[in-house]
Design a protein around this motif. Structure first.
Motif, PDB file in Angstrom:
ATOM      1  N   UNK A 314       0.840  -1.197   0.000  1.00  0.00           N
ATOM      2  CA  UNK A 314       0.000   0.000   0.000  1.00  0.00           C
ATOM      3  C   UNK A 314       0.876   1.248   0.000  1.00  0.00           C
ATOM      4  N   UNK A 315       1.851   1.299   0.908  1.00  0.00           N
ATOM      5  CA  UNK A 315       2.665   2.515   1.034  1.00  0.00           C
ATOM      6  C   UNK A 315       3.392   2.862  -0.255  1.00  0.00           C
ATOM      7  N   UNK A 316       3.868   1.831  -0.971  1.00  0.00           N
ATOM      8  CA  UNK A 316       4.633   2.086  -2.197  1.00  0.00           C
ATOM      9  C   UNK A 316       3.760   2.004  -3.453  1.00  0.00           C
ATOM     10  N   UNK A 317       2.429   1.881  -3.254  1.00  0.00           N
ATOM     11  CA  UNK A 317       1.497   1.787  -4.400  1.00  0.00           C
ATOM     12  C   UNK A 317       1.942   0.686  -5.345  1.00  0.00           C
ATOM     13  N   UNK A 318       2.369  -0.438  -4.772  1.00  0.00           N
ATOM     14  CA  UNK A 318       2.944  -1.501  -5.605  1.00  0.00           C
ATOM     15  C   UNK A 318       1.873  -2.311  -6.323  1.00  0.00           C
ATOM     16  N   UNK A 319       0.741  -2.501  -5.671  1.00  0.00           N
ATOM     17  CA  UNK A 319      -0.325  -3.320  -6.248  1.00  0.00           C
ATOM     18  C   UNK A 319      -0.962  -4.169  -5.161  1.00  0.00           C
ATOM     19  N   UNK A 320      -1.981  -4.926  -5.557  1.00  0.00           N
ATOM     20  CA  UNK A 320      -2.721  -5.757  -4.610  1.00  0.00           C
ATOM     21  C   UNK A 320      -2.347  -7.215  -4.862  1.00  0.00           C
ATOM     22  N   UNK A 321      -1.643  -7.813  -3.919  1.00  0.00           N
ATOM     23  CA  UNK A 321      -1.205  -9.200  -4.068  1.00  0.00           C
ATOM     24  C   UNK A 321      -2.438 -10.127  -4.041  1.00  0.00           C
ATOM     25  N   UNK A 322      -2.596 -10.998  -5.035  1.00  0.00           N
ATOM     26  CA  UNK A 322      -3.790 -11.865  -5.071  1.00  0.00           C
ATOM     27  C   UNK A 322      -3.609 -13.063  -4.147  1.00  0.00           C
ATOM     28  N   UNK A 323      -3.636 -12.803  -2.847  1.00  0.00           N
ATOM     29  CA  UNK A 323      -3.238 -13.834  -1.871  1.00  0.00           C
ATOM     30  C   UNK A 323      -4.126 -15.073  -1.961  1.00  0.00           C
ATOM     31  N   UNK A 324      -5.419 -14.874  -2.255  1.00  0.00           N
ATOM     32  CA  UNK A 324      -6.309 -16.045  -2.333  1.00  0.00           C
ATOM     33  C   UNK A 324      -5.883 -16.994  -3.442  1.00  0.00           C
ATOM     34  N   UNK A 325      -5.421 -16.445  -4.557  1.00  0.00           N
ATOM     35  CA  UNK A 325      -4.969 -17.311  -5.653  1.00  0.00           C
ATOM     36  C   UNK A 325      -3.782 -18.166  -5.230  1.00  0.00           C
ATOM     37  N   UNK A 326      -2.876 -17.565  -4.489  1.00  0.00           N
ATOM     38  CA  UNK A 326      -1.718 -18.322  -4.006  1.00  0.00           C
ATOM     39  C   UNK A 326      -2.160 -19.435  -3.062  1.00  0.00           C
ATOM     40  N   UNK A 327      -3.086 -19.106  -2.157  1.00  0.00           N
ATOM     41  CA  UNK A 327      -3.538 -20.119  -1.192  1.00  0.00           C
ATOM     42  C   UNK A 327      -4.259 -21.255  -1.908  1.00  0.00           C
ATOM     43  N   UNK A 328      -5.118 -20.900  -2.847  1.00  0.00           N
ATOM     44  CA  UNK A 328      -5.870 -21.923  -3.584  1.00  0.00           C
ATOM     45  C   UNK A 328      -4.916 -22.834  -4.353  1.00  0.00           C
ATOM     46  N   UNK A 329      -3.838 -22.241  -4.851  1.00  0.00           N
ATOM     47  CA  UNK A 329      -2.862 -23.035  -5.605  1.00  0.00           C
ATOM     48  C   UNK A 329      -1.972 -23.866  -4.691  1.00  0.00           C
ATOM     49  N   UNK A 330      -2.120 -23.672  -3.367  1.00  0.00           N
ATOM     50  CA  UNK A 330      -1.338 -24.477  -2.429  1.00  0.00           C
ATOM     51  C   UNK A 330      -0.004 -23.879  -2.033  1.00  0.00           C
ATOM     52  N   UNK A 331       0.165 -22.573  -2.257  1.00  0.00           N
ATOM     53  CA  UNK A 331       1.441 -21.936  -1.905  1.00  0.00           C
ATOM     54  C   UNK A 331       1.582 -21.797  -0.391  1.00  0.00           C
ATOM     55  N   UNK A 332       2.819 -21.853   0.061  1.00  0.00           N
ATOM     56  CA  UNK A 332       3.138 -21.644   1.479  1.00  0.00           C
ATOM     57  C   UNK A 332       3.328 -20.153   1.714  1.00  0.00           C
ATOM     58  N   UNK A 333       2.219 -19.454   1.876  1.00  0.00           N
ATOM     59  CA  UNK A 333       2.267 -17.989   1.996  1.00  0.00           C
ATOM     60  C   UNK A 333       2.713 -17.595   3.407  1.00  0.00           C
TER      61      UNK A 333
END
Lengths: 443, 443
Positions: A314-333
């Motif tokens: 947020x602070x660096x206006x980098x973007x919105x990480x699609x965390x749900x997609x990573x979790x659904x794909x089985x990533x170790x977030x």
């Protein structure tokens, strides 16, 4: 006579060692009673009101509604009315940016780096400066209830070793990295490739490492490391089985830049993969904001940890990480504070921001459901904790990393679940009345 | 003799009154020296290192690099090394939701209302409960450096009067509302239209009001107030020149609902306008998330304040308020914590969240530039403060609402601008060492 004396000494020494380690082990044997909360699985909050958490030799034996007779003799701490939860794991934090927290957040990324970050990092060429700042950093990390962290120093080996010592002295668990930069950095922060590698080799063998504080290879990010050095670091990681941390796909300009710097390699993640820095050994990739489905699948198949740093994004206006997609794909977030682009070491704030940012994503993509508190808490404990081994939960054999947390008197009649929510959303480091790492009290 | 005695008494009484008010005025005459920061215009941070702020009769006389001789005799407070800034203005906060902060944030809006908010608000039918909770609420508001607030109570008149008294006792400035709900509310929170109006009339004439704490009409929002009661409240506002606060365009379901409830009126804002509750008297509209260009222009032409509540908007997945569009259109934007949908009374957190949310907006709509700190700080001081009169700045004639804020010793060598940034991003209520409202010390 001389021989007799020598063997007596040996026996004495052995006895002494046995006694000392028994005492040390006993110090890490205890029972604590209170309102236990932890997340054995992502999204599953396990709650045991007025339960018993049994710790032996610094490891969790179990959680119980009634104390089993076998543990009746253990030293008992009465924390009834308080919460007992796992310590927090911060998987991406720049210790050297501790003094620039909150500064220049209106600036663009490049100005922010040039005006604040690089000049600040340069100060760590002076070990005396590192002594002062890292002492304060380690103290605040402990105060905030972060029991494990993956930490960036600067390019300066000696200062990074001081950082490791400060964290060890506090009793915290950490991976600590000496940063590598041999191109695209200000002159005063740019190493030669040879020196960078040599210093890194010296760093990973420095006499500062403990059971809890270990080295991690830390090329800053692909643009600031030459292909030659990336290759050497990849070789070093494989040869010495060293973990790796760096940045990946934080913003679109950076991705474009990497494409220009490595024109023959398919995409940004493949750059790291090409040099053996993408899951060959345990690997943390901070940010992973702009990644498509194929890249996410590939990250999962490499076993790489994406580290979600919502405050920084947020602070660096980098973007919105699609965390749900990573979790659904089985990533170790995992979650990271990313201080100094993030402005706060207190992980409950990062947990809340992770939930909020996932809600922003859900506003536009309702199929990507927002994180719940039991999910985000898991990421900040067992999720990130797994990078350190059996860390971040209260199941059998887990390292006893725990926090004791008080609730304001006015909320004493609320359920454990509600008091836990209250702490995460509205609590402060002052609410944490005790911290343990691997069963040891953190002072 | 009797007549002489009577006139003596009168003279004595007059002298006493003059003396007491002189003493009271003198108490509010002082000079404070320190690092002054304020925002006379949106986006313009005015900084005066080691400057003097002169206060007479509770009003700002000016800020000076050197203390003018005319003020040499005033009581002087030495706050060198500390920041001096205007107090914060929170233009949307539900005091009755203070005890539910952080609870149920994973729930959908409707479940959250039914499970947490309505049952909690019901408790305020008991004045003893109001005594306890509002005492704590006022204390935390003061601790957080909020010197002015627009506050919602519940439908319960007596409890809302207690709220007003608690805020007055603390010395804070506030508009306080007794909520109106005569439909679409749980039975236990639903008034008859007649009782709601009668209680409101009694409320606005209650013997609790002071110079600083004033009543405000508070229909909860269009769906929970019948057209008849909206009309009566509009008439009451006009007749007694009373300000108004309510909610507008927070989420799309609500907008659809209003369209169904008021099928003959063009849109949601026009519902309020139709009943004389949209700028006829000073008006606060919380949220204003889903509004098009024409609606924004119309809001500006009515002189209505949109109150941006970023923390709440994220927690309830309400949407991203296009704050830049409102500013460009000339709207008088204020900030609100919206506790309990927001989870934090500390306005620096709300300022940071406002900036972050505006950055989310800028990610998608780069032409809507993100808020800078001097902009968001203005919204939280002079912007919202203007609803109370000359409040929230340090220009001549402004009420002397101010905070004294310390900086950690390790950052003492930073510029005033940087220490100000640090406080907003990383500070806590404990960093505020003193608070004044209209020149009076807040205890």
């Amino acid at each position: 006579m001389k021989r007799y004396f020598r063997s007596s000494c040996l026996v004495f020494l052995l006895c002494w060692l046995v006694l000392v380690s028994a005492a040390a082990a006993a110090e890490r044997d205890f029972v604590v009673q209170g309102d236990i909360v932890y997340t054995p699985a992502c999204g599953e909050a396990k709650i045991l009101p007025q339960g018993y958490l049994v710790v032996k030799e610094g490891k969790v034996q179990g959680t119980y509604a009634e104390l089993p007779a076998a543990y009746a003799d253990l030293k008992k701490q009465d924390c009834r009315g308080q919460l007992i939860m796992p310590g927090f794991c911060d998987l991406h934090v720049h210790a050297a940016q501790y003094r620039q927290i909150g500064l220049g957040m209106d600036e663009s990324l490049l100005t922010w780096l040039e005006k604040y970050t690089f000049p600040e990092e340069q100060k760590f060429s002076d070990p005396a400066y590192a002594e002062r700042v890292y002492e304060d950093f380690a103290a605040e990390l402990a105060k905030c209830g972060t029991t494990r962290a993956a930490v960036y120093g600067t390019i300066h080996r000696q200062s990074a070793e001081i950082l490791a010592q400060k964290l060890a002295k506090r009793g915290l668990g950490a991976y600590v990295g000496k940063v590598n930069m041999d191109r695209n950095a200000p002159d005063y922060l740019c190493e030669t490739s040879e020196a960078s590698l040599a210093e890194t080799e010296q760093f990973v063998h420095a006499p500062v490492w403990t059971d809890l504080v270990r080295p991690i290879l830390t090329p800053r990010f692909a643009p600031s490391v030459t292909p030659k050095l990336l290759q050497d670091l990849g070789d070093l990681a494989r040869r010495e089985n060293l973990p790796v941390q760096t940045h990946l796909s934080e913003n679109k300009g950076e991705i474009q830049w990497v494409a220009e710097l490595f024109p023959t390699i398919r995409d940004y993640p493949q750059v790291y993969a090409h040099y053996g820095l993408y899951g060959t050994t345990p690997t943390l990739m901070a940010h992973c904001i702009h990644m498509d489905a194929a890249q996410i699948r590939d990250l999962v198949s490499h076993g790489v940890y994406p580290v979600f740093c919502p405050e920084s994004n947020l602070n660096l206006t980098s973007g919105i990480m699609p965390v749900r997609r990573f979790l659904t794909a089985g990533a170790k977030v995992a979650l990271g504070s990313d201080v100094g682009a993030g402005h706060d070491l207190f992980m409950p704030h990062v947990i809340v921001r992770a939930i909020q940012v996932s809600k922003v994503r859900a506003m536009e993509q309702p199929e990507e459901k927002a994180l719940t508190l039991p999910e985000a808490f898991y990421l900040a404990t067992k999720g990130g904790g797994s990078f350190f081994g059996k860390v971040g939960s209260f199941e059998l054999g887990y390292d006893a990393d725990l926090l004791i947390v008080r609730t304001p008197a006015a909320l004493a009649d609320r359920s454990v679940m509600e008091r836990w929510q209250y702490f995460i959303y509205h609590g402060t480091p002052e609410d944490i009345t005790a911290r343990y790492v691997a069963g040891r009290y953190v002072r």
